[in-house]
Scaffold this active site. Sequence first.
Site, PDB file in Angstrom:
ATOM      1  N   TYR A 123       0.844  -1.197   0.000  1.00 22.06           N
ATOM      2  CA  TYR A 123       0.000   0.000   0.000  1.00 22.06           C
ATOM      3  C   TYR A 123       0.882   1.250   0.000  1.00 22.06           C
ATOM      4  O   TYR A 123       0.723   2.154  -0.826  1.00 22.06           O
ATOM      5  CB  TYR A 123      -0.921  -0.013   1.225  1.00 22.06           C
ATOM      6  CG  TYR A 123      -1.572   1.311   1.545  1.00 22.06           C
ATOM      7  CD1 TYR A 123      -2.707   1.738   0.858  1.00 22.06           C
ATOM      8  CD2 TYR A 123      -1.058   2.141   2.546  1.00 22.06           C
ATOM      9  CE1 TYR A 123      -3.305   2.952   1.159  1.00 22.06           C
ATOM     10  CE2 TYR A 123      -1.653   3.350   2.852  1.00 22.06           C
ATOM     11  CZ  TYR A 123      -2.782   3.755   2.160  1.00 22.06           C
ATOM     12  OH  TYR A 123      -3.366   4.965   2.449  1.00 22.06           O
ATOM     13  N   LYS A 130       1.544   4.273  -2.679  1.00 20.92           N
ATOM     14  CA  LYS A 130       1.245   5.665  -2.300  1.00 20.92           C
ATOM     15  C   LYS A 130       2.434   6.569  -2.615  1.00 20.92           C
ATOM     16  O   LYS A 130       2.256   7.741  -2.977  1.00 20.92           O
ATOM     17  CB  LYS A 130       0.888   5.758  -0.809  1.00 20.92           C
ATOM     18  CG  LYS A 130      -0.429   5.124  -0.415  1.00 20.92           C
ATOM     19  CD  LYS A 130      -1.635   5.754  -1.080  1.00 20.92           C
ATOM     20  CE  LYS A 130      -2.073   7.046  -0.440  1.00 20.92           C
ATOM     21  NZ  LYS A 130      -3.361   7.537  -1.023  1.00 20.92           N
TER      22      LYS A 130
END
Length: 345
Positions: A144, A148
Site C-alpha cells: 500500500y 502511495k
Amino acid sequence: MATRLRPANKKCTVIGGSGFLGQHMVEHLVGKGYTVNVFDIRKGFDNNKVQFFLGDLCRKEDLLPALEGVMVVFHCASPAPSSNNRELFYAVNYIGTKVVIEACKEAGVQKLVLTSSASVVFEGTDIKDGSEDLPYAKKPIDYYTETKILQEKEVLSANNPEGPFLTVAIRPHGIFGPRDPQLVPILVQAAKSGKMKFVIGDGKNLVDFTYVENVVHGHILAAEQLQRDSPLCGKALHITNDEPIPFWVFMSRILIGLGYEAPKYRIPYWLAYYLAFLLSLVLMLLRPFLIINPTFTPMRVALAGTFHYYSCERAKKLMGYKPPVSLREAIEKTVESYPHLRRTA
C-alpha cells in the site's frame, strides 16, 4: 494570506467520495456551499445535493463526465490499507492516479488535492516530529505504502503553474472517526477474540492519530489557498491532530470507552517482532498448500511498537492549519458513534 475560491469557482469533484474520508469530505464541502460531484465505483450514500458518477477511475472516459466544469478535484480513492491485493493497489493508486491527472488536464481542472499518507517516509523505525523533507521510504512497510509513494510523486511532479494545473498532497496519519470501517471495528474484533491482552514494547511510543474532520479541514484549506504564486504548489503537507499520544494509551481509551478491557500484559518489542517475522516465514513456506492472511505481522508490530509522529509546522505556516477538533473530543465523538460495537453485560 492567499485569496479564497470565489463562489463561482466552488464546483468540485471528490474521487472516492463513497469511502470513509470521502463521505466526510462531501458533507463538509456541501456545508461550505460547494457544488459537489462524487466519482466512485459505487454509490455509498444518498444526498440530493450531490451528483454521483459511477465508474472505474482507470478509465478516462468514465472520469471525464464527472470533471466537466469543475475547478477542484479531491482525490481520496484507495483500496483499504489492510487489503492484500497488490494488483489492486497498483491499479488504483498508481495507474488510476495517472489517469486522473490526464483527465483533469483534459477537462480543464485547475487544482488537484491528493490524499497521500505520512507513511510514505516510514520504514518501521522511529520517526519523531518528522518533517515533509524526510526522504521517501526506500523499504516501505507494505505494498500500500509503496504505491502511495508512486502516486504522490506523480501528483506533485504534475504541478504546472503555467497550465494552470496546481497540485498538492495532504499526508494524514492514523485517520479515525465516526463511520470508520477499519480502525475501531478491527480493534473491537481483536478484543472480542482475545487478541488485545498485550502491550508491545514499553508502551511509551508516541504516534499520531488524526480525527477525520481535521483531515477534511486540511484538504479544504489546501484547495482554497492553492494558486499560482502559492508556496503550496507541488508540495506535500502533514495533517495530524498535532497531539502525539502513546499508541497503547489511544487504543486503551477506545477499548475502555466501548466497555472492553485495556491490554495489561507486556511483551518486549524485539520478541514480538521476532515472533511475527518467524510466523511470516512459516506461512510463506506453507503458501503452496495453504493461504493464511495473518493479523500478527512484522509491519503491524512496527506500527504498534515504534514512534511515528509528524510535524504540522509546514501546514501551520503555509495555510494557517489548526486542528478544529481536539484529540480528547475526537475520541469521545468516535466512541459515541459506535453504540452497536459496545460490549454488552
